[in-house]
Motif scaffolding. Structure first.
Motif, short mmCIF file in Angstrom:
data_model
loop_
_atom_site.label_atom_id
_atom_site.label_comp_id
_atom_site.label_asym_id
_atom_site.label_seq_id
_atom_site.Cartn_x
_atom_site.Cartn_y
_atom_site.Cartn_z
N ALA A 186 50.23 24.20 17.45
CA ALA A 186 50.33 23.16 16.42
C ALA A 186 51.70 22.51 16.52
CB ALA A 186 50.12 23.75 15.03
N VAL A 187 51.71 21.19 16.39
CA VAL A 187 52.94 20.41 16.52
C VAL A 187 53.18 19.65 15.23
CG1 VAL A 187 54.03 18.48 17.70
CG2 VAL A 187 52.70 20.13 19.01
N HIS A 188 54.40 19.71 14.75
CA HIS A 188 54.85 18.80 13.70
C HIS A 188 55.64 17.69 14.39
CE1 HIS A 188 57.13 18.17 9.63
NE2 HIS A 188 56.36 17.16 9.96
N VAL A 189 55.04 16.51 14.48
CA VAL A 189 55.67 15.41 15.20
C VAL A 189 56.88 14.93 14.41
CG1 VAL A 189 55.36 13.06 16.07
CG2 VAL A 189 53.51 14.73 16.29
N GLN A 190 58.03 14.95 15.08
CA GLN A 190 59.29 14.57 14.43
C GLN A 190 60.08 13.69 15.38
OE1 GLN A 190 60.41 18.77 13.90
NE2 GLN A 190 60.49 18.41 11.70
N ASP A 191 60.27 12.45 15.02
CA ASP A 191 61.02 11.53 15.87
C ASP A 191 62.45 12.02 16.06
OD1 ASP A 191 58.84 9.89 16.11
OD2 ASP A 191 59.41 8.57 14.44
N GLY A 192 62.88 11.99 17.32
CA GLY A 192 64.25 12.37 17.62
C GLY A 192 64.50 13.86 17.74
N ALA A 193 63.47 14.68 17.51
CA ALA A 193 63.65 16.13 17.57
C ALA A 193 63.70 16.61 19.02
CB ALA A 193 62.51 16.83 16.84
N GLU A 194 64.48 17.64 19.28
CA GLU A 194 64.48 18.30 20.58
C GLU A 194 63.34 19.33 20.59
OE1 GLU A 194 66.24 17.95 23.40
OE2 GLU A 194 67.18 16.17 22.53
N SER A 200 60.09 25.55 20.60
CA SER A 200 58.83 26.22 20.28
C SER A 200 59.06 27.63 19.79
CB SER A 200 57.92 26.25 21.51
OG SER A 200 58.48 27.07 22.52
N LEU A 201 58.09 28.13 19.05
CA LEU A 201 58.03 29.52 18.62
C LEU A 201 56.69 30.08 19.10
CD1 LEU A 201 59.04 31.97 16.97
CD2 LEU A 201 57.89 30.98 14.98
N VAL A 202 56.74 31.09 19.95
CA VAL A 202 55.54 31.69 20.52
C VAL A 202 55.35 33.07 19.92
CG1 VAL A 202 54.38 32.42 22.65
CG2 VAL A 202 55.88 30.41 22.67
N GLU A 203 54.15 33.33 19.38
CA GLU A 203 53.84 34.61 18.77
C GLU A 203 52.59 35.20 19.40
OE1 GLU A 203 54.97 34.62 14.20
OE2 GLU A 203 53.61 32.96 14.68
N LEU A 204 52.61 36.50 19.65
CA LEU A 204 51.43 37.24 20.07
C LEU A 204 51.17 38.31 19.04
CD1 LEU A 204 49.21 37.89 22.13
CD2 LEU A 204 50.82 39.42 23.28
N ARG A 205 50.04 38.19 18.32
CA ARG A 205 49.73 39.12 17.24
C ARG A 205 48.74 40.18 17.70
NH1 ARG A 205 49.07 34.74 12.26
NH2 ARG A 205 51.02 33.63 12.63
N ASP A 206 48.38 41.07 16.79
CA ASP A 206 47.52 42.20 17.13
C ASP A 206 46.13 41.77 17.60
OD1 ASP A 206 49.56 43.91 16.48
OD2 ASP A 206 48.83 44.33 14.46
N ILE A 241 55.62 24.14 17.30
CA ILE A 241 56.72 23.35 17.85
C ILE A 241 56.93 22.09 17.02
CG2 ILE A 241 55.27 21.97 19.40
CD1 ILE A 241 57.51 22.10 21.49
N GLY A 242 58.17 21.61 17.03
CA GLY A 242 58.49 20.28 16.55
C GLY A 242 58.94 19.45 17.73
N THR A 243 58.38 18.26 17.91
CA THR A 243 58.71 17.45 19.07
C THR A 243 58.42 15.98 18.76
OG1 THR A 243 58.36 17.22 21.47
CG2 THR A 243 56.42 17.62 20.13
#
Length: 305
Positions: free
Chosen positions: A169-177, A180-186, A194-196
């Motif tokens: 899932a992406v939160h579109v944010q102008d000017g953002a670098e 990402s956050l990657v999670e592996l759950r049970d 990510i924000g991008t």
């Protein structure tokens, strides 16, 4: 995003793969021959009128109307992915409009009641809990199933594998670098947040497809090794096809967009995926060598006796 093994005993040759992934009449798929053969189908679109998942206590579930886009990706002739996504447009209209309005904006759904972007990202990454909310995994799996109609598919794969799931899932944010956050759950499902900026969204989709592919490769090879240790199994029956199907496949930078290389390097620094792959391949090959030596020794012993 769903990843699995094509349901056949041998990889599809490149030309057959190009024909199989021409999912829209008159539209040719994209393809690469080097460094690893890969064919990407054109996008196909699916109408949606459903709710979006939100975290508990976040209030009512937003209703969205529009279309999702999905495509199939075939790598090395036998690793198949169904990749589906949708862009959610908030605060567009407060009532349902004629379908022609939504059909003209492919890959976009419009929310017709208020929603918090952060709640939508969190709710989606929790995974669909019922049939009334958006579940893009089913869309991706459907696109994968379209290849079952290909004449070259014999439905006799020599390697037993499970499908892998990745939610992003992406939160579109102008000017953002991109960060990402990657999670592996049970539950074994990867989740990427990510924000991008909007202009990097296509590259991020490719990043997620590559991550999903390589996470699946690692899981499939590790599972084959574990099955080879179970009582009643023929170890070579698990290990030989695992090496044949998967042993040459690891190359995450083969089609990785330049803009996403920093994300992949950070992931490598934290999760050491390439190190784990090399370690697992070494264990598999060592066991194959031991089994081969044992078989030779037993054959020689029989000759002597």
């Amino acid at each position: 995003m769903t990843t699995g093994l094509l349901n056949t005993s041998e990889p599809l040759p490149l030309e057959a793969a190009r024909q199989a992934l021409a999912l829209l009449p008159g539209v040719s798929p994209d393809w690469h021959r080097h460094p690893i053969e890969q064919v990407v189908s054109p996008d196909i679109f699916f109408g949606l009128d459903c709710r979006l998942a939100v975290p508990p206590g976040a209030g009512s579930q937003p209703r969205v109307i529009g279309t999702a886009r999905a495509r199939a990706v075939l790598t090395a002739g036998h690793i198949l992915q169904g990749s589906a996504r949708v862009e959610v447009l908030l605060d567009a209209n407060r009532r349902r409009l004629p379908w022609a309005h939504y059909a003209a904006r492919t890959g976009v759904v419009e929310a017709i009641n208020r929603a918090d972007p952060a709640d939508l990202v969190t709710g989606f990454l929790q995974g669909a809990v019922n049939s009334t909310v958006l579940d893009l995994g089913k869309t991706g799996a459907y696109v994968m199933s379209l290849l079952d109609r290909v004449p070259q598919i014999d439905r006799q794969p020599r390697l037993k594998t499970e499908t892998g799931r990745l939610l992003w899932a992406v939160h579109v944010q102008d000017g953002a670098e991109p960060d990402s956050l990657v999670e592996l759950r049970d539950d074994g499902m990867l989740r990427v947040r990510i924000g991008t900026p909007a202009e990097l969204l296509p590259q991020f989709v490719e990043f997620c497809e590559i991550l999903a592919l390589h996470h699946w490769l690692l899981s499939a090879l590790r599972n084959a090794f574990e099955r080879s240790n179970r009582r009643g199994r023929r170890p070579e029956g698990e290990l030989d096809p695992a090496l044949s199907y998967l042993g040459h496949m690891w190359n995450p930078e083969a089609h990785l967009p330049h803009e996403m290389r920093g994300l992949w390097q950070r992931l490598e620094n934290e999760a050491q995926l390439t190190w784990e792959w090399k370690s697992t391949v070494t264990r598999v090959r060592d066991k194959v060598s031991l089994l081969t030596r044992k078989a030779i020794e037993e054959a020689l012993h029989k000759e002597v006796v």
